[in-house]
Design a protein around this motif. Structure first.
Motif, PDB file in Angstrom:
ATOM      1  N   SER A  61       0.839  -1.196   0.000  1.00  0.00           N
ATOM      2  CA  SER A  61       0.000   0.000   0.000  1.00  0.00           C
ATOM      3  C   SER A  61       0.875   1.246   0.000  1.00  0.00           C
ATOM      4  CB  SER A  61      -0.923   0.011   1.229  1.00  0.00           C
ATOM      5  OG  SER A  61      -0.173   0.233   2.401  1.00  0.00           O
ATOM      6  N   SER A  62       0.281   2.371  -0.375  1.00  0.00           N
ATOM      7  CA  SER A  62       1.048   3.617  -0.426  1.00  0.00           C
ATOM      8  C   SER A  62       1.463   4.082   0.956  1.00  0.00           C
ATOM      9  CB  SER A  62       0.215   4.710  -1.111  1.00  0.00           C
ATOM     10  OG  SER A  62      -0.903   5.055  -0.307  1.00  0.00           O
ATOM     11  N   ARG A  63       0.669   3.737   1.962  1.00  0.00           N
ATOM     12  CA  ARG A  63       0.901   4.226   3.317  1.00  0.00           C
ATOM     13  C   ARG A  63       2.210   3.713   3.910  1.00  0.00           C
ATOM     14  NH1 ARG A  63       1.365   5.965   7.851  1.00  0.00           N
ATOM     15  NH2 ARG A  63      -0.233   6.423   9.390  1.00  0.00           N
TER      16      ARG A  63
ATOM     17  N   GLU B 176      -7.670   3.657   2.468  1.00  0.00           N
ATOM     18  CA  GLU B 176      -7.046   3.097   1.271  1.00  0.00           C
ATOM     19  C   GLU B 176      -7.638   1.726   1.020  1.00  0.00           C
ATOM     20  OE1 GLU B 176      -2.761   1.865  -0.748  1.00  0.00           O
ATOM     21  OE2 GLU B 176      -2.796   2.976   1.149  1.00  0.00           O
TER      22      GLU B 176
ATOM     23  N   ARG C 103       4.654   1.631   2.072  1.00  0.00           N
ATOM     24  CA  ARG C 103       5.498   0.981   1.061  1.00  0.00           C
ATOM     25  C   ARG C 103       6.987   1.178   1.309  1.00  0.00           C
ATOM     26  NH1 ARG C 103       3.740   1.973  -4.960  1.00  0.00           N
ATOM     27  NH2 ARG C 103       1.934   0.901  -4.078  1.00  0.00           N
TER      28      ARG C 103
ATOM     29  N   ALA D  91      -0.096  10.124  -4.923  1.00  0.00           N
ATOM     30  CA  ALA D  91      -1.037   9.067  -5.314  1.00  0.00           C
ATOM     31  C   ALA D  91      -0.807   8.644  -6.758  1.00  0.00           C
ATOM     32  CB  ALA D  91      -2.476   9.554  -5.131  1.00  0.00           C
TER      33      ALA D  91
ATOM     34  N   ARG E 124       2.472   6.551  -6.898  1.00  0.00           N
ATOM     35  CA  ARG E 124       2.309   5.217  -6.322  1.00  0.00           C
ATOM     36  C   ARG E 124       1.314   4.375  -7.109  1.00  0.00           C
ATOM     37  NH1 ARG E 124       4.114   5.149  -0.935  1.00  0.00           N
ATOM     38  NH2 ARG E 124       6.072   6.301  -0.907  1.00  0.00           N
ATOM     39  N   TYR E 125       0.300   5.017  -7.656  1.00  0.00           N
ATOM     40  CA  TYR E 125      -0.741   4.308  -8.389  1.00  0.00           C
ATOM     41  C   TYR E 125      -0.945   4.951  -9.763  1.00  0.00           C
ATOM     42  CZ  TYR E 125      -1.808   2.212  -3.878  1.00  0.00           C
ATOM     43  OH  TYR E 125      -1.724   1.559  -2.689  1.00  0.00           O
TER      44      TYR E 125
END
Length: 236
Positions: A65-67, A196, A69, A143, A146-147
């Motif tokens: 996850s971005s939180r 998320e 990573r 965001a 990351r995505y």
């Protein structure tokens, strides 16, 4: 004052200060140690039970996850309950970032493993107050990095209660599909959350934790109550 007496006074002050610091630190550690057993007891009537065997699996998902990573993540304590066919979690987390001058962050994380359905992937930040445009731009840029391919969902067109928030999703249409009436209603009453969704998992943590004495689980239980309502809304 003679130099020798002055040195003696300074030495005594330093030693007393050091002793008080140690005593305060031991008290903090002792109070913190009381928190988890009390939280277990407080969450038990809701069906939450310790689940240490599942911690590694949850960490593996969080690392993508971005939180979390780019950080070293640990879940020293984990509670879980079955909610229909889905499973809900309360976790105490600890992250370490950096090497030469590492920084440590501790907090509480809530999660749902969605076994009966898949939601679109999205990030949603709902601060209690409107964020400066520079911060919003930074979050949106992160965001997108990351995505890749995520799109901004204009929350101000969805509901005035979400106007301060920022959402990025797989597509604008998928993001709007997530925001049904139940979700909009509960998020409008529960500002201050970061959410998320990986598709199969929904993670949430409160941006500003309620103040409470160390060893007192009331703040975590208040957040858990809000999270239960959020999870209910997304699972409908």
């Amino acid at each position: 004052m003679p130099v020798g007496l002055l040195v003696a006074v300074v030495t005594v002050v330093v030693l007393v200060g050091f002793a008080l610091l140690i005593r305060w630190r031991l008290r903090v550690v002792k109070e913190a140690a009381r928190l988890w057993p009390r939280l277990e007891a407080a969450a038990a009537p809701l069906g939450y039970r310790p689940a240490p065997a599942e911690a590694d699996a949850v960490v593996d998902v969080l690392r993508s996850s971005s939180r979390f990573r780019d950080s070293r993540l640990e879940l020293p304590n984990l509670l879980c309950r079955q909610a229909g066919v889905n499973r809900r979690y309360v976790a105490e987390y600890r992250t370490t970032t950096g090497t030469s001058d590492p920084s440590v962050e501790k907090g509480w994380l809530f999660a749902v493993r969605l076994d009966d359905r898949r939601l679109p992937r999205f990030l949603l930040f709902h601060p209690p107050v409107k964020l400066p445009k520079l911060i919003v731009a930074g979050i949106e840029k992160l965001a997108r990095v990351r995505y890749p391919g995520f799109e901004r969902v204009e929350l101000e067109t969805v509901s005035p209660t979400l106007a301060n928030g920022l959402m990025c999703a797989e597509s604008r249409g998928e993001g709007l599909r997530v925001l049904n009436a139940d979700v909009v209603d509960v998020l409008g009453r529960s500002a201050g959350w970061d959410l998320e969704c990986t598709g199969d998992w929904l993670f949430a943590d409160k941006q500003t934790h309620a103040k409470a004495r160390r060893g007192d689980p009331s703040a975590v239980m208040a957040e858990l109550a809000e999270f239960e309502a959020i999870a209910d809304a997304f699972e409908r």
